[in-house]
Write a protein that holds these residues in place. Sequence first.
Motif, short mmCIF file in Angstrom:
data_model
loop_
_atom_site.label_atom_id
_atom_site.label_comp_id
_atom_site.label_asym_id
_atom_site.label_seq_id
_atom_site.Cartn_x
_atom_site.Cartn_y
_atom_site.Cartn_z
N SER A 47 0.76 -1.28 0.07
CA SER A 47 -0.09 0.01 0.00
C SER A 47 1.13 1.09 -0.06
CB SER A 47 -0.92 0.10 1.28
OG SER A 47 -1.48 1.30 1.45
N LEU A 48 0.40 2.11 -0.54
CA LEU A 48 0.93 3.63 -0.29
C LEU A 48 0.10 4.44 0.42
CD1 LEU A 48 2.82 5.70 -2.70
CD2 LEU A 48 1.15 6.79 -1.43
N ARG A 49 -1.27 4.49 -0.34
CA ARG A 49 -2.34 5.58 0.25
C ARG A 49 -2.82 4.99 1.40
NH1 ARG A 49 -1.51 6.42 -4.53
NH2 ARG A 49 -1.33 4.32 -4.69
N THR A 50 -3.15 3.80 1.67
CA THR A 50 -3.87 3.47 2.92
C THR A 50 -3.29 3.52 4.02
OG1 THR A 50 -5.22 2.24 1.37
CG2 THR A 50 -5.46 1.53 3.63
N LEU A 51 -1.87 2.93 3.83
CA LEU A 51 -0.87 2.92 5.10
C LEU A 51 -0.41 4.37 5.68
CD1 LEU A 51 1.38 1.54 6.73
CD2 LEU A 51 2.69 1.43 4.67
N ALA A 52 -0.24 5.19 4.44
CA ALA A 52 0.14 6.67 4.95
C ALA A 52 -0.97 7.38 5.52
CB ALA A 52 0.93 7.15 3.75
N SER A 53 -2.04 7.34 4.85
CA SER A 53 -3.35 8.10 5.39
C SER A 53 -3.75 7.58 6.66
CB SER A 53 -4.32 8.25 4.22
OG SER A 53 -4.55 6.84 3.69
N MET A 54 -3.80 6.19 6.68
CA MET A 54 -4.22 5.75 8.26
C MET A 54 -3.22 6.59 9.24
SD MET A 54 -6.69 4.08 8.93
CE MET A 54 -8.26 3.48 8.04
N GLN A 55 -1.96 6.24 9.02
CA GLN A 55 -1.05 6.72 10.01
C GLN A 55 -1.08 8.20 10.11
OE1 GLN A 55 2.64 4.47 8.52
NE2 GLN A 55 2.86 4.56 10.87
N SER A 56 -1.17 9.00 9.06
CA SER A 56 -1.40 10.24 9.04
C SER A 56 -2.75 10.63 9.89
CB SER A 56 -1.45 11.09 7.82
OG SER A 56 -1.80 12.25 7.81
N ALA A 57 -3.95 10.06 9.76
CA ALA A 57 -5.18 10.18 10.26
C ALA A 57 -4.97 10.33 11.93
CB ALA A 57 -6.31 9.21 9.69
N MET A 58 -4.46 8.96 12.05
CA MET A 58 -4.25 8.93 13.61
C MET A 58 -3.58 9.83 14.39
SD MET A 58 -5.67 6.45 15.32
CE MET A 58 -5.71 6.07 17.22
N ALA A 59 -2.45 10.30 13.73
CA ALA A 59 -1.46 11.27 14.28
C ALA A 59 -2.05 12.44 14.28
CB ALA A 59 -0.12 11.18 13.56
N ARG A 60 -3.07 13.03 13.38
CA ARG A 60 -3.66 14.29 13.29
C ARG A 60 -4.68 14.18 14.20
NH1 ARG A 60 -3.08 17.49 8.53
NH2 ARG A 60 -1.59 16.78 7.03
N LEU A 61 -5.23 13.21 14.86
CA LEU A 61 -6.13 13.21 15.87
C LEU A 61 -5.47 12.94 17.34
CD1 LEU A 61 -8.88 11.20 14.15
CD2 LEU A 61 -8.97 13.53 14.64
N GLY A 62 -4.22 12.93 17.23
CA GLY A 62 -3.51 12.81 18.57
C GLY A 62 -3.21 11.47 18.99
N GLY A 63 -3.68 10.47 18.46
CA GLY A 63 -3.25 9.06 18.38
C GLY A 63 -2.04 8.57 17.83
N SER A 64 -1.50 7.42 17.92
CA SER A 64 -0.55 6.70 17.32
C SER A 64 -0.97 5.33 16.68
CB SER A 64 0.64 6.52 18.31
OG SER A 64 0.23 5.65 19.40
N SER A 65 0.00 4.82 15.91
CA SER A 65 -0.26 3.59 14.98
C SER A 65 0.91 2.52 15.25
CB SER A 65 -0.82 3.91 13.83
OG SER A 65 0.18 4.79 13.13
N ILE A 66 0.70 1.32 15.01
CA ILE A 66 1.64 0.21 14.90
C ILE A 66 1.35 -0.12 13.51
CG2 ILE A 66 2.44 -2.04 15.64
CD1 ILE A 66 1.15 -0.99 18.47
N VAL A 67 2.59 -0.43 12.66
CA VAL A 67 2.22 -1.06 11.43
C VAL A 67 3.10 -2.46 11.51
CG1 VAL A 67 2.75 -1.14 9.00
CG2 VAL A 67 2.14 1.19 10.24
N LEU A 68 2.15 -3.39 10.92
CA LEU A 68 2.89 -4.76 10.81
C LEU A 68 2.45 -5.27 9.46
CD1 LEU A 68 1.31 -5.69 14.12
CD2 LEU A 68 3.68 -5.83 13.71
N THR A 69 3.74 -5.81 8.75
CA THR A 69 3.59 -6.39 7.59
C THR A 69 4.10 -7.85 7.65
OG1 THR A 69 5.71 -5.51 7.03
CG2 THR A 69 3.78 -4.32 6.29
N PRO A 70 3.22 -8.89 7.70
CA PRO A 70 3.76 -10.16 8.16
C PRO A 70 4.57 -10.55 7.01
CG PRO A 70 1.37 -10.11 8.45
CD PRO A 70 1.81 -8.73 7.62
N GLY A 71 5.92 -11.00 7.56
CA GLY A 71 6.92 -11.80 6.87
C GLY A 71 8.15 -10.61 6.58
N GLN A 72 7.54 -9.52 6.84
CA GLN A 72 8.77 -8.55 6.67
C GLN A 72 9.12 -7.71 7.93
OE1 GLN A 72 7.70 -5.67 3.33
NE2 GLN A 72 6.49 -7.57 2.69
N GLY A 73 9.88 -8.33 8.78
CA GLY A 73 10.29 -8.03 10.14
C GLY A 73 9.22 -8.46 11.09
N THR A 74 8.19 -9.09 10.70
CA THR A 74 7.21 -9.67 11.63
C THR A 74 7.05 -11.08 11.27
OG1 THR A 74 6.05 -7.40 11.46
CG2 THR A 74 4.78 -9.39 12.55
#
Length: 334
Positions: A47-74
């Motif tokens: 993903s480009l849009r969904t990943l970046a916009s979800m993280q941005s959305a959470m940050a702009r509302l004062g929250g935070s996010s954890i990204v996991l991509t199975p098989g790539q560091g997980t």
Amino acid sequence: MKRFHSLAELSHGEIRDLLALATRLERHPEPAALAGKILGLLFFNPSLRTLASMQSAMARLGGSSIVLTPGQGTWKLETRTGVVMDGDAAEHVREAIPVLAGYVDALGIRSFAGGGDLAADLADGGFREMAGLCPVPTVNLESAMDHPCQALGDWKTLDDLGVPSQGKFVLSWANHPRPLPLAVPAATVHMAAARGMEVVVLRPEEYALPEPVLERARKAAALSGGSVRETSDRAEALEATTSIYGKSWSSPVHYGDSQAEALLRRNLTDWCIGPEWFERAAPECRFFHCLPVRRNVVVADAVLDSPRSAVVRQAHNRLWAQMAVLHRLLGGQR
Ligand code: CP
């Protein structure tokens, strides 16, 4: 709101409420609305849009996010039920998802169609089963048959651009080197029907959308006063249209048979949306695409680089739409 899996699960009023909130958050930021909240983002596909916009959305509302991509560091995650796990996957989603749910307040999951079995993909079982394992609210970040974040952002874009809610909306198949999932066309045809539009699906005969996809859109149209039909007559479809939404998708006739489909597509290279497609459209007709898009295969440079193109605005509206969804899911104040 307990989950965000599909616009088809929401009433017209609930969708309008989310759209109003999206516009409010765009105009009047609420940087502490979700302070202390954590969103998990589980991406089985790129993903480009969904990943970046979800993280941005959470940050702009004062929250935070954890990204996991199975098989790539997980750990690589197994999703099938009842299998002997002697392959690459070290962990099953049956443990991984409840574990993650203990760390986060909501979980977004992207899990595309398998692309081999049309009936299985139409049932959207992969996403539903994983969401069913999760005790905290879940967001569909694109499943086999739906992409509600895209659909909500696109509805907002149509509103922002003043596209009439009873206007003609053409969802056109477009060429692509590879067979692509049905999630965006299914979500888009439903969204435009639920908005009350005259929806025309323009496609070669072999790309007729599966009946369950059309049936869901027709039900939405019956409630909104819109309509849904399919055609392969390009001139008739494009006549006086107020919007052309380009997208490629797999042929249901050759589903899972990429070689047969490749042969079919050899004769469909003229399904690249060019400026001439707009000659008989309404003068104000705009071009839409969810992105990513392959230039001069799906759509010509001359369209993407013209004032008709709304594709960047669509991508930006993902942010505001998803902020509204997260606000409703995680209990931000109205
Ligand atoms: N439209 C969309 O969902 O884009 P990404 O695949 O980049 O997230």
